[in-house]
Scaffold this motif. Sequence first.
Motif: not given
Length: 193
Positions: A57-69, A48-55
């Motif tokens: 091309e390589n990311a295989t997962s992403t945050i779709v919901a987070a606490p407010e703000g 699992d390579i989580i998207y961090n705003g800079q990757n």
Amino acid sequence: MAIWNGRVLNLCILWLLVSTVLLNDADCHSWKKKLPKPRKNLVLYFHDIIYNGQNAENATSTIVAAPEGANLTILTGNNHFGNIAVFDDPITLDNNLHSPPVGRPQGFYFYDMKNTFSSWLGFTFVLNSTDYKGTITFNGADPILVKYRDISVVGGTGDLLMARGIAAINTDAYEGDVYFRLRVNITLYECYY
């Protein structure tokens, strides 16, 4: 009236005693004696390579919901509580990320506890290799700080039709909040292959 209440109380106590004796025979651990021999065992690695705003091309997962703000490219503090991520990762037969994939785990995980590092997983291994074609579906709690933890195998299709069993998982490697690898040891007790 006092005699009637005394008889009701005596009957309730008698019922409680009889129930306790009868239920005592239904030991919660007696299923271990009846557990069939495993029909299949597979060991696969889930990267699992989580998207961090800079990757991207390589990311295989992403945050779709987070606490407010919260920022959707950075996992929150406080044990990541409230973050939800979806993924479409590679599955390999060994622990090398660059090995040929034999399938893809697709699903989600969310961090569900404030006081410890824990998540809940719901995903399917979509397998497409020479050995297996089909799916295996998993779900359950993942107390991440425990070295070996079990999640349920709740279904399957194709070569793994009606799969039922346990998957013992452990975090095989991690690099901060960007990459982790899970070793998934799947033991199937039921499977119509």
